[in-house]
Design a protein around this motif. Structure first.
Motif, short mmCIF file in Angstrom:
data_model
loop_
_atom_site.label_atom_id
_atom_site.label_comp_id
_atom_site.label_asym_id
_atom_site.label_seq_id
_atom_site.Cartn_x
_atom_site.Cartn_y
_atom_site.Cartn_z
N GLN A 1 0.63 -0.85 0.37
CA GLN A 1 -0.16 0.08 0.19
C GLN A 1 0.98 1.72 -0.24
O GLN A 1 0.83 2.33 -0.71
CB GLN A 1 -0.95 0.44 1.15
CG GLN A 1 -2.57 -1.02 1.50
CD GLN A 1 -2.57 -0.92 2.39
OE1 GLN A 1 -2.20 -1.96 3.51
NE2 GLN A 1 -3.91 -0.23 2.50
N ASP A 2 2.37 1.52 0.56
CA ASP A 2 2.62 1.95 0.82
C ASP A 2 3.49 2.99 -0.99
O ASP A 2 4.39 3.71 -1.02
CB ASP A 2 4.02 2.05 1.96
CG ASP A 2 3.16 2.42 2.72
OD1 ASP A 2 1.91 2.04 3.20
OD2 ASP A 2 3.90 1.86 4.48
N GLU A 3 3.33 1.96 -1.36
CA GLU A 3 4.42 1.94 -2.85
C GLU A 3 3.25 1.87 -4.21
O GLU A 3 3.69 1.65 -4.92
CB GLU A 3 5.54 1.20 -2.71
CG GLU A 3 6.87 1.33 -1.67
CD GLU A 3 7.64 0.06 -2.23
OE1 GLU A 3 8.03 -0.92 -2.33
OE2 GLU A 3 9.07 0.47 -1.72
N VAL B 1 0.40 3.88 -5.69
CA VAL B 1 -0.48 5.53 -6.19
C VAL B 1 -1.66 5.07 -7.22
O VAL B 1 -1.34 4.57 -8.19
CB VAL B 1 1.08 6.38 -6.34
CG1 VAL B 1 -0.17 8.11 -6.90
CG2 VAL B 1 2.17 6.67 -5.90
N ASP C 1 -7.25 2.99 1.01
CA ASP C 1 -5.96 3.98 2.01
C ASP C 1 -4.63 3.23 0.99
O ASP C 1 -3.31 2.75 1.24
CB ASP C 1 -5.57 2.54 2.97
CG ASP C 1 -4.99 3.19 4.24
OD1 ASP C 1 -4.27 4.14 3.83
OD2 ASP C 1 -4.72 2.14 4.97
N PHE C 2 -3.93 4.14 0.55
CA PHE C 2 -3.28 4.21 -0.90
C PHE C 2 -2.88 5.80 -0.60
O PHE C 2 -3.65 6.94 -0.31
CB PHE C 2 -2.92 3.68 -2.15
CG PHE C 2 -4.16 2.04 -2.27
CD1 PHE C 2 -2.89 1.25 -2.54
CD2 PHE C 2 -5.13 1.56 -2.16
CE1 PHE C 2 -3.02 0.04 -1.87
CE2 PHE C 2 -5.08 0.06 -2.03
CZ PHE C 2 -3.81 -0.21 -1.85
N ASP C 3 -1.45 5.93 -1.31
CA ASP C 3 -1.70 8.14 -2.05
C ASP C 3 -2.49 8.00 -2.94
O ASP C 3 -2.69 6.61 -4.11
CB ASP C 3 0.18 7.35 -2.11
CG ASP C 3 0.97 8.43 -1.24
OD1 ASP C 3 0.89 8.20 -0.52
OD2 ASP C 3 2.10 7.45 -1.27
N THR C 4 -3.42 9.08 -3.00
CA THR C 4 -4.38 8.73 -4.02
C THR C 4 -4.57 10.16 -4.75
O THR C 4 -4.16 10.91 -3.33
CB THR C 4 -5.83 8.56 -3.03
OG1 THR C 4 -6.02 9.03 -1.79
CG2 THR C 4 -5.73 6.46 -3.15
N VAL D 1 4.27 11.16 -11.92
CA VAL D 1 3.80 10.34 -10.27
C VAL D 1 5.21 9.26 -11.49
O VAL D 1 6.03 8.93 -10.18
CB VAL D 1 2.78 9.56 -9.74
CG1 VAL D 1 2.99 8.43 -8.91
CG2 VAL D 1 2.03 10.53 -9.82
N ALA E 1 8.33 10.05 -12.51
CA ALA E 1 9.55 10.54 -11.27
C ALA E 1 10.09 9.71 -10.39
O ALA E 1 10.87 9.37 -10.49
CB ALA E 1 8.22 11.37 -11.14
N LYS E 2 8.89 8.38 -10.30
CA LYS E 2 9.22 7.15 -9.75
C LYS E 2 8.97 6.14 -9.80
O LYS E 2 8.05 5.70 -9.41
CB LYS E 2 8.80 7.80 -7.76
CG LYS E 2 9.28 8.67 -7.09
CD LYS E 2 10.64 8.60 -6.66
CE LYS E 2 11.90 9.92 -5.80
NZ LYS E 2 11.37 10.37 -5.68
N PRO E 3 9.87 5.53 -11.03
CA PRO E 3 9.48 4.51 -11.78
C PRO E 3 8.99 3.40 -10.74
O PRO E 3 8.27 2.13 -11.14
CB PRO E 3 10.63 4.10 -12.73
CG PRO E 3 11.15 5.19 -13.05
CD PRO E 3 11.33 6.21 -10.98
N LEU F 1 7.04 2.89 -7.90
CA LEU F 1 6.16 3.35 -7.58
C LEU F 1 5.09 1.82 -8.80
O LEU F 1 5.23 2.33 -9.66
CB LEU F 1 5.18 4.59 -6.99
CG LEU F 1 5.85 5.48 -6.49
CD1 LEU F 1 6.12 6.54 -6.38
CD2 LEU F 1 6.19 4.14 -5.12
#
Lengths: 380, 274
Positions: B40-42, B44, B60-63, B78, B81-83, B85
């Motif tokens: 869930q932390d990785e 989006v 419940d993630f980065d949304t 997203v 910038a952060k492959p 994820l």
């Protein structure tokens, strides 16, 4: 530019912006080709991979604005660059960045509008659009450097303001500043302070992405760091969840609009020349300030008491700083490459204290010092 | 993990109407994530504007609930910038194929590793039932009071032709096939697209003699033809039918991988020349 060496180096304005952005830690650029800002995208495409950053040419201006916001939410400093028509297209997402408090730097190398206008000719026609281009009340910062050297330092400050205050910063170049070549001194660049995004402390599960810590600017977490927060363009509570109640709307807007007032020292930027005894004040910004400075020198040589109040951060407008001259000056001149935009702000601040006279042109031509000097003589 | 652990229970109840299929599609996404064991932390989840685009808010993630049509543009930022994820886009038929159509074809063309789930309810629900580019010809909407004279996109065909690695269509009625397609799409490196046909009895159904959720489910059951069966049918028999199944499943170069390779190449050249 090698910052370990001293001296002055020659830069084109657009080039200075790219170099300063990378120095500021910008590692993401999304853009779309448009004259006269294209060199910024081209140079970013060359330079970013060298420092492990990422460049993408998006399918349109709207998409590039969206991409930089997405990148910024991962904690990556991000920038886009455009000109008039593209700036119009970016507006909805600029409002999104403002309301969600996502730091981004948007360069607008202004050309003559309206519409397609004159793609290769300078203008300052987007000053009001920089303030009010997106719908709804919102905070925004706009900076209009008056030289290539200042485009360099202004870019560094744009990132600082954007990151520290979580606000989109519009870097309002004009075609002259963008394409002109001038010297930039290493010492001036070194002197600029870099401010960073405030990071959350404490446990991740208690994190509230929009909780005011008393400064008006909530600390910001990165996507991917385990905070698992929600971002929306709807009115949102401290958790980022939608909350459309009138009570909360008032609270949120008060903080949002108040954060720039509370941190005026971070964004206010005015340069004053010969103003101590000035009876005539030139209020200028962007490239016309160079012609105004030249006119000021000649007027002073003729014994005329002229001073210059050069606005570098145009939004928020430095109203208190300008209001000091009420009662001192008998007239204010505002040369700008539009048909009267920032003049309206100057009039609002000066009120009845002094007449405000505009020198306006939106024909793609630059101001000549002689035109401004003539106006000074006329007023005197 | 219990499925409820993937939800922000303090955001519930959801805003969707009775009979809406969006919850079923959302559940299928969560099942896919769970099956793959994604953190869930990785992960989006990004959406645009519309009924479906509210789904990430409940998860419940980065949304990221963006502007209308632009979810894929934000998601591209997203991901690039952060492959590392995992990036999922939730969109609707209007959001993806009308206002956001340009971003859809270009994300597919780049083959960027984003899984896009398009909740197709054939109507603009949030604004009260206007026809969309995926509304069938001759269907009714509040802006098609005399019947829709537009032709509908075959969105899967469009995304496939634009270069996506994975393309599938499923429906809420055929939930097992839809869930599997979503899981395959999530697992696929590259641009993966699933059109999930979902019932909207309140706005689409009411105008089209499918007033109840049951009517709409029956309509799905009758209209949907699995790809394998469709291949054996002649075009006349397929008139008015919707084909469900997997239309593309290819291994193609992925955009952020290509960019990483570019960075390495440029840095090597810079080192060699200095």
């Amino acid at each position: 530019m090698n910052l370990n060496k001293t001296g002055t180096h020659l830069f084109q304005g657009n080039e200075a912006v790219v170099e300063a952005a990378i120095l500021s830690g910008c590692r993401f650029f999304a853009g779309y080709p448009i004259t006269p800002s294209t060199e910024i995208a081209e140079l970013m495409a060359v330079e970013l991979p060298k420092v492990g950053g990422r460049f993408i040419q998006m399918e349109d201006e709207i998409g590039s604005m969206g991409a930089v916001i997405g990148a910024s939410l991962t904690g990556t400093k991000a920038m886009t660059a455009t000109s008039g028509p593209g700036f119009s297209l970016k507006q909805e997402n600029i409002g999104y960045a403002s309301f969600t408090e996502t730091p981004v730097v948007v360069v607008n190398v202004q050309r003559v509008g309206p519409s397609t206008g004159m793609p290769t000719a300078p203008s300052q026609g987007d000053v009001m659009q920089a303030r009010w281009g997106t719908h709804g009340d919102h905070p925004v910062v706009a900076i209009a450097p008056g030289s290539v050297a200042e485009a360099y330092t202004a870019t560094i400050r744009a990132f600082s303001i954007s990151e520290f205050l979580r606000v989109p910063v519009i870097l309002l170049l004009d075609e002259v500043i963008g394409h002109m070549r001038e010297g930039v001194s290493v010492e001036d660049v070194q002197a600029v302070e870099h401010l960073e995004r405030k990071r959350p402390k404490g446990s991740k599960s208690d994190f509230r992405p929009y909780r005011d810590d008393g400064s008006g600017v909530p600390p910001m977490a990165n996507f991917g760091d385990g905070y698992r927060f929600h971002v929306t363009g709807l009115f949102h509570d401290e958790r980022g969840y939608p909350d459309l109640s009138p009570e909360w709307a008032r609270t949120l807007m008060k903080r949002l609009m108040g954060k720039l007032d509370a941190h005026r020292d971070v964004h206010e930027w005015v340069e004053e020349t010969e103003t101590d005894d000035a009876e005539i004040l030139i209020v200028s910004y962007g490239s016309p300030a160079q012609a105004a400075t030249s006119a000021l020198r000649q007027a002073r040589a003729e014994g005329l008491r002229v001073g210059q109040f050069r606005v570098v951060t145009v939004w928020p407008f430095p109203e208190d700083a300008l209001a000091k001259y009420k009662g001192q000056v008998r007239a204010v001149l505002v040369p700008e490459m539009n048909l009267g935009q920032l003049r309206l702000e100057v009039e609002r601040v000066m009120g009845d204290a002094a007449p405000v006279l505009g020198l306006h042109r939106a024909d793609g031509e630059l101001f000549k010092p002689a035109e401004i000097l003539e106006k000074i003589r006329e007023v005197d | 993990m219990a499925l409820l652990d993937y939800f922000r229970t303090d955001m519930l109840p959801h805003i969707w109407c009775p009979g809406c299929g969006n919850g079923i599609v959302t559940q299928a996404i969560v099942r896919g994530i769970d099956a793959l064991g994604w953190s869930q932390d990785e992960t989006v989840i990004v959406s645009g504007i519309g009924c479906s685009s509210r789904a990430p808010g409940y998860l419940d993630f980065d949304t990221l609930h963006t502007t209308h049509g632009r979810a894929l543009a934000f998601a591209t930022g997203v991901k690039l910038a952060k492959p590392h994820l995992n990036v999922i886009v939730v969109t609707g038929d209007g959001d993806a194929s009308a206002i956001g159509g340009n971003h859809l074809i270009h994300a597919a063309r780049r083959n960027i590793n984003i899984t896009t789930i398009c909740f197709n309810n054939s109507i603009y629900g949030m604004t009260g039932g206007q026809y969309s580019p995926l509304s069938p010809s001759h269907s009714y909407g509040s802006t098609a009071p005399y019947g829709n004279i537009d032709r509908a996109f075959d969105l899967c065909e469009l995304v496939r032709a634009s270069g996506a690695s994975y393309v599938a269509r499923g429906s809420v009625y055929h939930i097992a096939q839809l869930t599997r397609a979503i899981q395959d799409a999530l697992a696929k490196p590259g641009f993966a697209f699933v059109e999930a046909i979902t019932p909207c009895p309140v706005y689409f159904g009411r105008k089209n003699q499918l007033r109840t959720a049951v009517d709409m489910m029956r309509w799905q059951k009758e209209q949907m033809i699995p790809l394998r069966r469709a291949e054996k049918m002649d075009p006349e028999e397929l008139t008015g039918k919707v084909i469900i199944g997997t239309f593309a499943d290819k291994d193609l170069p992925e955009y952020t991988d290509s960019y990483e390779a570019l960075i390495e190449k440029v840095r090597r050249e810079v080192e060699e020349s200095s």
